[in-house]
Motif scaffolding. Structure first.
Motif, PDB file in Angstrom:
ATOM      1  N   ARG A  99       9.078   0.101 -61.585  1.00  0.00           N
ATOM      2  CA  ARG A  99       9.458  -1.180 -62.199  1.00  0.00           C
ATOM      3  C   ARG A  99       8.262  -2.111 -62.318  1.00  0.00           C
ATOM      4  O   ARG A  99       7.399  -2.162 -61.434  1.00  0.00           O
ATOM      5  CB  ARG A  99      10.541  -1.847 -61.346  1.00  0.00           C
ATOM      6  N   HIS A 104      12.518  -0.564 -70.036  1.00  0.00           N
ATOM      7  CA  HIS A 104      13.856  -1.066 -70.358  1.00  0.00           C
ATOM      8  C   HIS A 104      14.090  -2.331 -69.547  1.00  0.00           C
ATOM      9  O   HIS A 104      13.923  -2.328 -68.318  1.00  0.00           O
ATOM     10  CB  HIS A 104      14.924  -0.031 -70.027  1.00  0.00           C
ATOM     11  N   ARG A 140      15.682  -4.730 -67.319  1.00  0.00           N
ATOM     12  CA  ARG A 140      16.770  -4.650 -66.349  1.00  0.00           C
ATOM     13  C   ARG A 140      17.486  -5.994 -66.234  1.00  0.00           C
ATOM     14  O   ARG A 140      18.679  -6.089 -66.446  1.00  0.00           O
ATOM     15  CB  ARG A 140      16.235  -4.213 -64.984  1.00  0.00           C
ATOM     16  N   GLN A 141      16.736  -7.035 -65.904  1.00  0.00           N
ATOM     17  CA  GLN A 141      17.348  -8.358 -65.793  1.00  0.00           C
ATOM     18  C   GLN A 141      16.273  -9.421 -65.585  1.00  0.00           C
ATOM     19  O   GLN A 141      15.120  -9.112 -65.282  1.00  0.00           O
ATOM     20  CB  GLN A 141      18.357  -8.417 -64.634  1.00  0.00           C
ATOM     21  N   ASP A 158      12.357  -1.854 -66.012  1.00  0.00           N
ATOM     22  CA  ASP A 158      12.351  -0.518 -65.424  1.00  0.00           C
ATOM     23  C   ASP A 158      11.579   0.461 -66.304  1.00  0.00           C
ATOM     24  O   ASP A 158      11.625   0.369 -67.539  1.00  0.00           O
ATOM     25  CB  ASP A 158      13.778  -0.004 -65.240  1.00  0.00           C
ATOM     26  N   VAL A 175      11.553   3.927 -67.780  1.00  0.00           N
ATOM     27  CA  VAL A 175      12.567   4.950 -68.026  1.00  0.00           C
ATOM     28  C   VAL A 175      12.009   6.167 -68.761  1.00  0.00           C
ATOM     29  O   VAL A 175      12.684   7.195 -68.867  1.00  0.00           O
ATOM     30  CB  VAL A 175      13.770   4.362 -68.802  1.00  0.00           C
TER      31      VAL A 175
END
Length: 241
Positions: free
Chosen positions: A172, A198, A200-201, A220, A222
């Motif tokens: 991450r 990607h 995540r938040q 993240d 991926v």
């Protein structure tokens, strides 16, 4: 040397869930004193007062723990554009088992970080004077890290080209951002897609006595990053993805 107050340890525990022992608190005391001494000779950071160092450097750095799996006692971390060691060295004090790489291009800041590693007797820490675009193409560092960290380095599309190539799949990027976090995340979808990331938040961060908005942008890893990224030095900034 100024004693680290009980309120600092309490703030850390509430922000991260980690309780510092006396050895860790002493390490922060030494770090604070050395930073203030060096700041009198060299322009390491704009924040020079004790309260600012404790809150806007130490506590702010340790909020990165909110984006990490703290059940892993030995994460591999890389801090891009670390400056005077933030957030990387502060996290190393809080997670002694972490394996840490600090990346900085400015010589005096590199010298200070190496000085802190030496006087705090920190193991498993490497300080490298280079550019992010260069270390991202080094086989010893490419896609090797659980977490890539960065604070106040570049806009997110540029920053992701610096950091995502360093993170292994399943790892991450943790980017510390201010009020522009949502806008930067929205402008980064193309970069994430190209680089194997990607979103995540976004995690809102509240620091005691600090009114400004603060966020952790968690991205993240991926998929593998294509080998042409990062591009050569200077290109990500001139031509963001």
């Amino acid at each position: 040397m100024n004693d680290i107050p009980v309120s600092f340890a309490q703030s850390l525990q509430s922000l991260s869930g980690i309780q510092l022992n006396s050895r860790q608190l002493h390490a922060f005391q030494v770090y604070e004193t050395e930073l203030m001494d060096w700041n009198e000779k060299f322009n390491l950071t704009a924040i020079r007062d004790v309260d600012g160092i404790r809150t806007k450097h130490f506590l702010d750095s340790l909020t990165c723990l909110q984006g990490m799996n703290t059940s892993n006692p030995n994460p591999r971390l890389i801090d891009i554009g670390t400056g005077a060691g933030f957030p990387g060295l502060a996290l190393k004090i809080a997670i002694p088992g972490a394996q840490l790489t600090l990346v900085e291009s400015i010589g005096k800041k590199v010298e200070f970080c190496r000085h802190m590693v030496d006087i705090l007797k920190l193991d498993k820490v490497e300080v490298i004077q280079t550019r992010a675009e260069e270390i991202g193409q080094m086989p010893a560092h490419r896609e090797k890290y659980d977490y890539a960290l960065a604070r106040a380095v570049a806009n997110l599309p540029i920053l992701l080209e610096y950091t995502l190539p360093l993170v292994k799949i399943g790892g991450r990027v943790i980017a510390q951002k201010g009020s522009s976090a949502h806008a930067e995340a929205n402008s980064s979808h193309k970069a994430m897609q190209l680089l194997g990331g990607h979103l995540r938040q976004l995690v809102a961060v509240v620091l005691p006595g600090v009114a400004e908005d603060r966020f952790l942008v968690l991205v993240d890893k991926v998929a593998a990053t294509p080998p042409q990224y990062p591009r050569r030095v200077g290109v990500p900034q001139k031509k963001p993805l």
